[in-house]
Structures are given as structure tokens and as C-alpha cells.
Design a protein around this motif. Sequence first.
Motif, short mmCIF file in Angstrom:
data_model
loop_
_atom_site.label_atom_id
_atom_site.label_comp_id
_atom_site.label_asym_id
_atom_site.label_seq_id
_atom_site.Cartn_x
_atom_site.Cartn_y
_atom_site.Cartn_z
N GLU A 1 0.82 -1.22 0.00
CA GLU A 1 0.00 0.00 0.00
C GLU A 1 0.85 1.26 0.00
N ASP A 2 1.94 1.25 0.77
CA ASP A 2 2.77 2.46 0.86
C ASP A 2 3.41 2.79 -0.49
N GLN B 1 2.31 1.73 -3.53
CA GLN B 1 1.23 2.07 -4.45
C GLN B 1 0.73 3.49 -4.21
N SER B 2 0.67 3.90 -2.96
CA SER B 2 0.22 5.26 -2.62
C SER B 2 1.23 6.31 -3.05
N PRO C 1 -1.76 4.04 -9.55
CA PRO C 1 -1.37 2.74 -9.01
C PRO C 1 -2.21 1.62 -9.60
N VAL D 1 -6.31 2.36 -3.67
CA VAL D 1 -5.39 3.36 -3.13
C VAL D 1 -5.94 4.76 -3.37
N GLN D 2 -5.87 5.58 -2.35
CA GLN D 2 -6.36 6.96 -2.46
C GLN D 2 -5.39 7.80 -3.27
N LEU D 3 -5.93 8.57 -4.20
CA LEU D 3 -5.12 9.40 -5.08
C LEU D 3 -4.94 10.80 -4.50
#
Length: 361
Positions: free
Chosen positions: A301-302, A304-305, A315, A320-322
Motif C-alpha cells: 500500500e505504501d 502504491q500510494s 497505481p 489506493v487513495q489518489l
Amino acid sequence: MLRLSGAHAGTHHAGPVAGLLAVALLLAGCGSSGSGGSETGSGDPSASGTVTLVTHDSWALDEKLVDRFEQESGLTLEVSAAGDAGTLVNQLVLTQDAPLGDAVFGIDNTFASRALEADVVEEYTPTGLPDGAEQLGGALTPIDQGDVCVNADEAWFEKSDLEVPKTLDDLADPKYRDLLVVTNPATSSPGLAFLLATIGAFGEDGFESYWTSLVDNGVKVADSWEDAYYVDFSGAGEGGERPLALSYATSPAFTVSEDGSESTTSALLETCFRQVEYAGVLTGSDNPEGARELVDFLLTEDVQSALPESMYMYPADPSVQLPADWKKFAPQADAPFEVEPTEVSEHRDEWIERWTETVLG
């Protein structure tokens, strides 16, 4: 401002490769072999070793994340850059009997079939593969994606009192003569993506006529995205003279005014082809377990973020939040042009040869 594989970002062709750049950058850390689980750090932290990532020149990841990977895995990460994504695939094929490293990042969907056909990557599926992220051949794992589109220097057009073009057909209009720079599909993954966009738009029997119209309208061809964007594009702030350049739909998110209210560039979302960049384990590598652990790490996640701001790509993990400004300045195309992967695999080299004869003579 931007990276682009290779997007980017994400290219190859079948001909010989000359002057390939291979720069090894030792980033830091200590060592280990990894087990290839879905979480980084699953290997023996007391072990030691180096894992070499072969990638394109646009590779960029926060050193804090690299440091964490090294600390948690016990591996030392070495990065070897091999030019644009097309050059990268060519280099991997040419050296497949003596691999340049252990893992690869930056093979994109326009050249993935060549890598798979040459068996330069071995089968490996991370257990943490996100929902909606589809592997290719059980060996290439999607890490990011982005739309390759023509970008416009909004300030230049406003100053020139000229309407910004919108479509592929507009780019061939004489009022935009000598304004566009694109990249060579034989050496640049964005260049090949744009060639495929024109094939998706005009068909296998019509794309050459379209490119003839672009040549007649003064299109310039650069070898790499970096040259097109930073040397030729007026919107990059580097003194370029052409206000239209092949880049990514995400690029305008990195040319935002100081107050954050507007971008000085825009993407022509009716000119796009969607590019996906993959990672994999190189066949015959010295440290395949470490390579698997690195592929796992790129899906965390880190990482990809961090991709939107480090690689300027979306990502692969859709959860994942953009960044907040991406909805405004970096939207993806609603209907990018498409070409079936089987068609790309079968005709890619032929299409590049036909493009070369049409555009370069």
C-alpha cells in the motif's frame, strides 16, 4: 516535474539496439534472500544479499521506501537503468542468457508480449495481487498505469490566441503546423502507445495516411519521452519551442500554478492510449527469491500510494487513495483508444516498420 515511463511512463522493437545505457545506482542498505510472500520482510532478516532491479530511466521511488524495504527484507537494492522502456525490453532479450539483474520494472503492455515470448521473465504471482489487477502470462505483475496523450501548453495557446486542439484529426490541421512533438515508437514506450492510439482510431489500413498528414504538418519525432517533454515542449519550463507534446494524462498535475488553482498544461483526452507497467522476476537471475520479495514490495500500500507523486502514474491497486488534485488536473480518459493485445503481439514490429517508412523515410 515529470517522469514517464515509461511511464512512466512504460518500449521496444525488434531491431538492433545501439548505445544502450546501463547505469547501476547503489541505493543503500544491507542484505537477504526473500521468500516471495505478499508482505515485504517475510525473508530471513539475518541473511544477506543484493537484489538488482533492471528498469527504465524514469524509475523514481522515495528513498525512505527503499530504505524500509532494505531494512525489513535484509536486502541491498541496486538499480540498473537501461534507457527507455523499449530499450529496456530489447536489452533484456539481448542479454537473456546472462541476465542484467534479478527483477525488472517498466515492461509495459505495448512490449509485454515480446518479453513473454522471449521467456525473459519467470512465472510468479504475488499473493497480495490487488483485485482488478491482471497479470500477463503468469509472470508480469501490474504495478501502475497511465494514459499516454498529447499535452498542450495552455499559456502558449492563450498568448497566441489559438484554440487548443482536441482530437487526433485536429493535430493534422494546418493551423497547428510545426507545433507537435511525439516520440519514436521504435525507441519509446509512449511513442508506441501513441502509434497504437492512431491504429485504434484509424485502423491498420488507415494509420499510415494519418501519419502522412502529421508529417506534412511538421510533426517532430524525438527518440525519448524525456527529450520530447523537456527539450522540445514549451510547457515544461525548459525553453522548448513546441506547445504540443506526447506525454501522459497525469502530466498536468505537475505543472500546477503556485496557488494550486490551475495547471499551465492540459492533456488532450481524445488522443489517449492506456499504458500499463509491469514488474517481474528475470529468468536465470542470481537472486530469484529476492526478486520475488521486491515484486511483492512494489504492490504494498505504501508504494502504491507513492506512485502518483514519484512516478506520476496511477497505481495498479484501485483502492489506493489518489492525491486530491488528480481528479481536477489528472483525470484518466473516458474512452482511450484500444488495440487487442494479440494484435499488438502479432503486428507490432510490422507496424513499427511501416511507421518508420512513412514518417522517417
